[in-house]
Design an enzyme around this catalytic site. Structure first.
Site, PDB file in Angstrom:
ATOM      1  N   THR A  83     -22.791   4.412   7.574  1.00  0.00           N
ATOM      2  CA  THR A  83     -23.081   5.292   6.316  1.00  0.00           C
ATOM      3  C   THR A  83     -21.783   5.087   5.456  1.00  0.00           C
ATOM      4  O   THR A  83     -20.993   4.041   5.863  1.00  0.00           O
ATOM      5  CB  THR A  83     -22.451   6.131   6.358  1.00  0.00           C
ATOM      6  N   GLU A 112     -28.335   6.347   9.108  1.00  0.00           N
ATOM      7  CA  GLU A 112     -28.329   6.762  10.215  1.00  0.00           C
ATOM      8  C   GLU A 112     -27.979   9.064   9.824  1.00  0.00           C
ATOM      9  O   GLU A 112     -27.009   8.871  10.008  1.00  0.00           O
ATOM     10  CB  GLU A 112     -27.168   6.127  11.436  1.00  0.00           C
ATOM     11  N   LEU A 114     -28.315  11.224  13.459  1.00  0.00           N
ATOM     12  CA  LEU A 114     -28.067  11.402  14.622  1.00  0.00           C
ATOM     13  C   LEU A 114     -26.840  11.868  14.816  1.00  0.00           C
ATOM     14  O   LEU A 114     -25.914  11.710  13.912  1.00  0.00           O
ATOM     15  CB  LEU A 114     -28.280   9.953  15.923  1.00  0.00           C
ATOM     16  N   LYS A 168     -27.418   9.992   2.863  1.00  0.00           N
ATOM     17  CA  LYS A 168     -26.047  10.225   3.157  1.00  0.00           C
ATOM     18  C   LYS A 168     -25.140  11.121   3.550  1.00  0.00           C
ATOM     19  O   LYS A 168     -24.750  11.992   4.058  1.00  0.00           O
ATOM     20  CB  LYS A 168     -26.139   9.044   4.427  1.00  0.00           C
ATOM     21  N   ASN A 172     -24.446  14.592   4.525  1.00  0.00           N
ATOM     22  CA  ASN A 172     -22.866  15.633   5.306  1.00  0.00           C
ATOM     23  C   ASN A 172     -21.971  16.298   4.450  1.00  0.00           C
ATOM     24  O   ASN A 172     -21.654  16.883   5.652  1.00  0.00           O
ATOM     25  CB  ASN A 172     -22.379  14.299   5.936  1.00  0.00           C
ATOM     26  N   ALA A 216     -18.067  30.137  11.695  1.00  0.00           N
ATOM     27  CA  ALA A 216     -17.173  29.986  11.062  1.00  0.00           C
ATOM     28  C   ALA A 216     -16.017  29.289  12.801  1.00  0.00           C
ATOM     29  O   ALA A 216     -16.382  29.848  13.710  1.00  0.00           O
ATOM     30  CB  ALA A 216     -16.313  31.779  10.822  1.00  0.00           C
ATOM     31  N   CYS A 224     -17.172  11.338  11.533  1.00  0.00           N
ATOM     32  CA  CYS A 224     -17.829  11.142  10.025  1.00  0.00           C
ATOM     33  C   CYS A 224     -18.018  12.082   8.659  1.00  0.00           C
ATOM     34  O   CYS A 224     -17.590  11.462   7.434  1.00  0.00           O
ATOM     35  CB  CYS A 224     -19.652  11.191  10.465  1.00  0.00           C
TER      36      CYS A 224
HETATM   37  N1  LIG Z   1     -21.070   8.597  15.239  1.00  0.00           N
HETATM   38  C1  LIG Z   1     -22.194   9.262  14.719  1.00  0.00           C
HETATM   39  O1  LIG Z   1     -21.852   9.910  14.855  1.00  0.00           O
HETATM   40  C2  LIG Z   1     -22.374   8.829  13.052  1.00  0.00           C
HETATM   41  C3  LIG Z   1     -23.436   9.159  12.443  1.00  0.00           C
HETATM   42  C4  LIG Z   1     -24.193   8.514  11.525  1.00  0.00           C
HETATM   43  C5  LIG Z   1     -23.819   7.127  11.159  1.00  0.00           C
HETATM   44  N2  LIG Z   1     -22.873   6.823  12.074  1.00  0.00           N
HETATM   45  C6  LIG Z   1     -22.169   5.736  10.993  1.00  0.00           C
HETATM   46  O2  LIG Z   1     -22.479   4.186  11.915  1.00  0.00           O
HETATM   47  C7  LIG Z   1     -20.918   2.822  11.415  1.00  0.00           C
HETATM   48  C8  LIG Z   1     -20.638   3.430  12.995  1.00  0.00           C
HETATM   49  O3  LIG Z   1     -20.190   4.526  13.308  1.00  0.00           O
HETATM   50  P1  LIG Z   1     -19.572   5.140  14.733  1.00  0.00           P
HETATM   51  O4  LIG Z   1     -19.662   5.859  14.950  1.00  0.00           O
HETATM   52  O5  LIG Z   1     -20.434   4.213  16.329  1.00  0.00           O
HETATM   53  O6  LIG Z   1     -18.361   3.826  14.983  1.00  0.00           O
HETATM   54  P2  LIG Z   1     -17.743   3.222  16.049  1.00  0.00           P
HETATM   55  O7  LIG Z   1     -16.125   2.877  15.141  1.00  0.00           O
HETATM   56  O8  LIG Z   1     -17.715   4.637  17.429  1.00  0.00           O
HETATM   57  O9  LIG Z   1     -18.465   1.958  16.124  1.00  0.00           O
HETATM   58  C9  LIG Z   1     -18.445   1.019  14.848  1.00  0.00           C
HETATM   59  C10 LIG Z   1     -18.476  -0.472  15.988  1.00  0.00           C
HETATM   60  O10 LIG Z   1     -18.668  -1.052  14.879  1.00  0.00           O
HETATM   61  C11 LIG Z   1     -18.268  -2.644  15.401  1.00  0.00           C
HETATM   62  N3  LIG Z   1     -17.388  -3.524  14.483  1.00  0.00           N
HETATM   63  C12 LIG Z   1     -16.604  -3.206  13.240  1.00  0.00           C
HETATM   64  N4  LIG Z   1     -16.337  -4.244  13.214  1.00  0.00           N
HETATM   65  C13 LIG Z   1     -16.963  -5.659  13.376  1.00  0.00           C
HETATM   66  C14 LIG Z   1     -17.548  -6.323  12.673  1.00  0.00           C
HETATM   67  N5  LIG Z   1     -17.246  -7.299  11.990  1.00  0.00           N
HETATM   68  N6  LIG Z   1     -18.927  -7.401  13.117  1.00  0.00           N
HETATM   69  C15 LIG Z   1     -19.512  -7.016  14.031  1.00  0.00           C
HETATM   70  N7  LIG Z   1     -19.257  -5.307  14.789  1.00  0.00           N
HETATM   71  C16 LIG Z   1     -17.863  -4.701  14.170  1.00  0.00           C
HETATM   72  C17 LIG Z   1     -16.924  -1.801  16.430  1.00  0.00           C
HETATM   73  O11 LIG Z   1     -15.697  -3.296  17.649  1.00  0.00           O
HETATM   74  C18 LIG Z   1     -17.843  -0.216  17.170  1.00  0.00           C
HETATM   75  O12 LIG Z   1     -17.806  -1.322  18.031  1.00  0.00           O
HETATM   76  C19 LIG Z   1     -20.360   4.143  10.757  1.00  0.00           C
HETATM   77  O13 LIG Z   1     -20.590   4.069   9.113  1.00  0.00           O
HETATM   78  C20 LIG Z   1     -21.379   5.785  11.002  1.00  0.00           C
HETATM   79  O14 LIG Z   1     -20.682   6.609   9.702  1.00  0.00           O
HETATM   80  C21 LIG Z   1     -21.841   7.203  13.187  1.00  0.00           C
END
Ligand SMILES: NC(=O)c1ccc[n+]([C@@H]2O[C@H](COP(=O)([O-])OP(=O)(O)OC[C@H]3O[C@@H](n4cnc5c(N)ncnc54)[C@H](O)[C@@H]3O)[C@@H](O)[C@H]2O)c1
Length: 420
Positions: A83, A112, A114, A168, A172, A216, A224
């Site tokens: 995001t 994404e 999810l 996105k 949210n 509530a 996120c």
């Molecule tokens: N968690 C959710 O429910 C969700 C839902 C929709 C969108 N998103 C979006 O997806 C993205 C990731 O969210 P998340 O919850 O999985 O975060 P997270 O922090 O759990 O995972 C991020 C991953 O990226 C890896 N990473 C970080 N820097 C890196 C680099 N330079 N090269 C390669 N890998 C690297 C980390 O090791 C980690 O495994 C965010 O932008 C978030 O907003 C998350």
């Protein structure tokens, strides 16, 4: 991950990993070159946390772009899954071009949607798939990639890239707004003697409003919503627009924690040396994720006020303890409640709805429940003899003689000359 072990709790994910890895369709590597060497499409899924000023920190996006430029073949389609603020794809494209002379690539956005806790289901049965594409190649590759889903009737929406990025953040922020709206209503309902749950039911019958996200409670948390809200606000400000509504959504979310803390204080008078049990520590049920968990924010508030706080969560206790070492964690809800002067339900795991209330009351020091998620049935809790403080609904205050001062009322009624 290379062994098929999932480093976090997500229902069904580990089984799916095992299945796909055994079938040879999925593998993991810590070498960017190995992952990128023959790629047709690369999804960037890295974290985009908030900087101190609320802006999205896109350092990982940039370093991913550099790795891609270093190792991916010409013709690759680079897809933003993370995001990100509108305009990020352009930055990614610039980095790719700068890092490798003559590099041929296309950039696309595929945000994404999810939800943690139902991630697999949301990914395989999506409400919608959004692709932001501005080239035939990217459109064609992403259409083919999602064809198995679109053939089943799942909806694919094509937009330009900035629109997909913004959609996105907008989704949210809007969901967070619904939650904060419900919490502001809860504050009014508490003062007016109304029931916020029923108000939400009535509102939800209007298809233009919909009942979802009008619960509530202690407010939203997780990785996120908080960061996406501030990132959208900062992005708007950079573009010269003050989206002040977003600040208010955040303020109302903080106020939800204040309101719950005030109820605990109201029920217990002084918090020093009182023991408070918190059921549910994850930011929502179905996950072990405690990032920006309202339960932990409340625990921190109560600890600062001098209470002893004992928490329990079916999945998130270890993560919670790591984030908040002063928190004691128990191995089940009854152990958490033992000796507690107040029990707070902070995350509405299904199993908490079926607790043995009589057994809980027996082990607690005071029979007081603050329901931060309106998960209990007020009539059942009242019948079990608890003083019950829900959120935005009328409290059930047992006769004072059975709550805090067991003998005082009788003594007063009796007066110096015996019963009157
Ligand atoms: N968690 C959710 O429910 C969700 C839902 C929709 C969108 N998103 C979006 O997806 C993205 C990731 O969210 P998340 O919850 O999985 O975060 P997270 O922090 O759990 O995972 C991020 C991953 O990226 C890896 N990473 C970080 N820097 C890196 C680099 N330079 N090269 C390669 N890998 C690297 C980390 O090791 C980690 O495994 C965010 O932008 C978030 O907003 C998350």
């Amino acid at each position: 991950m290379t062994r098929g072990v999932c480093p976090f709790y997500e229902p069904g994910l580990e089984e799916a990993l095992g299945r796909e890895m055994a079938a040879g369709r999925l593998s993991f590597t810590a070498e960017a070159s190995e992952a990128l060497r023959d790629a047709d499409v690369v999804f960037i899924c890295v974290g985009t946390p908030a900087r101190a000023n609320g802006e999205a920190n896109l350092v990982a996006m940039e370093s991913s772009a550099r790795e891609i430029a270093r190792h991916a073949p010409d013709g690759v389609v680079v897809v933003e899954k993370s995001t990100v603020p509108a305009g990020t794809a352009e930055r990614v494209g610039n980095t790719l071009a700068r890092e490798r002379n003559g590099f041929r690539f296309d950039v696309a956005s595929n945000p994404e949607f999810l939800r943690e806790g139902t991630a697999l289901q949301d990914a395989l049965q999506p409400d919608r798939i959004v692709i932001g594409v501005e080239s035939e190649r990217a459109r064609d590759v992403l259409r083919r990639l999602y064809q198995a889903l679109t053939d089943q009737g799942y909806r694919l929406i094509e937009t330009d890239i900035a629109t997909a990025e913004l959609a996105k953040h907008a989704s949210n922020a809007f969901l967070a707004m619904k939650i904060s709206f419900a919490n502001a209503l809860a504050r009014i309902c508490e003062r007016a003697g109304a029931d916020v749950t029923s108000v939400a039911e009535v509102m939800g019958t209007d298809p233009r409003i919909d009942r979802a996200f009008l619960n509530a409670g202690l407010g939203y948390g997780g990785y996120c919503f908080p960061k996406d809200l501030t990132a959208l606000g900062r992005m708007a400000a950079r573009l010269g627009y003050e989206f002040t509504l977003l600040k208010e959504i955040e303020r109302l979310n903080d106020e939800a924690i204040d309101a719950a803390a005030a109820k605990v204080e109201d029920a217990l008078w002084n918090l020093e040396d009182k023991r408070v049990a918190i059921l549910g520590l994850a930011f929502k049920p179905g996950t072990d994720d405690v990032r920006f968990s309202p339960a932990l924010a409340l625990a921190q508030r109560l600890l600062t006020a001098g209470a002893r706080v004992v928490g329990f969560d079916p999945q998130a206790s270890a993560n919670a303890k790591q984030d908040l070492p002063e928190l004691e964690v128990a191995s089940d809800p009854y152990e958490a409640a033992t000796g507690a002067h107040c029990l707070v339900l902070a995350t509405e795991w299904e199993e908490f709805r079926h607790l043995d209330l009589a057994a809980l009351k027996q082990v607690m020091a005071y029979p007081v429940i603050v329901d931060g998620r309106n998960a209990f049935d007020p009539a059942e809790v009242a019948a079990a003899g608890f003083a019950y403080y829900p959120t935005g609904r009328p409290p059930v205050l047992q006769d004072r003689s059975t709550v805090v001062l067991p003998d005082l009322d009788e003594a007063l009624l009796a007066g110096p000359d015996g019963p009157r």
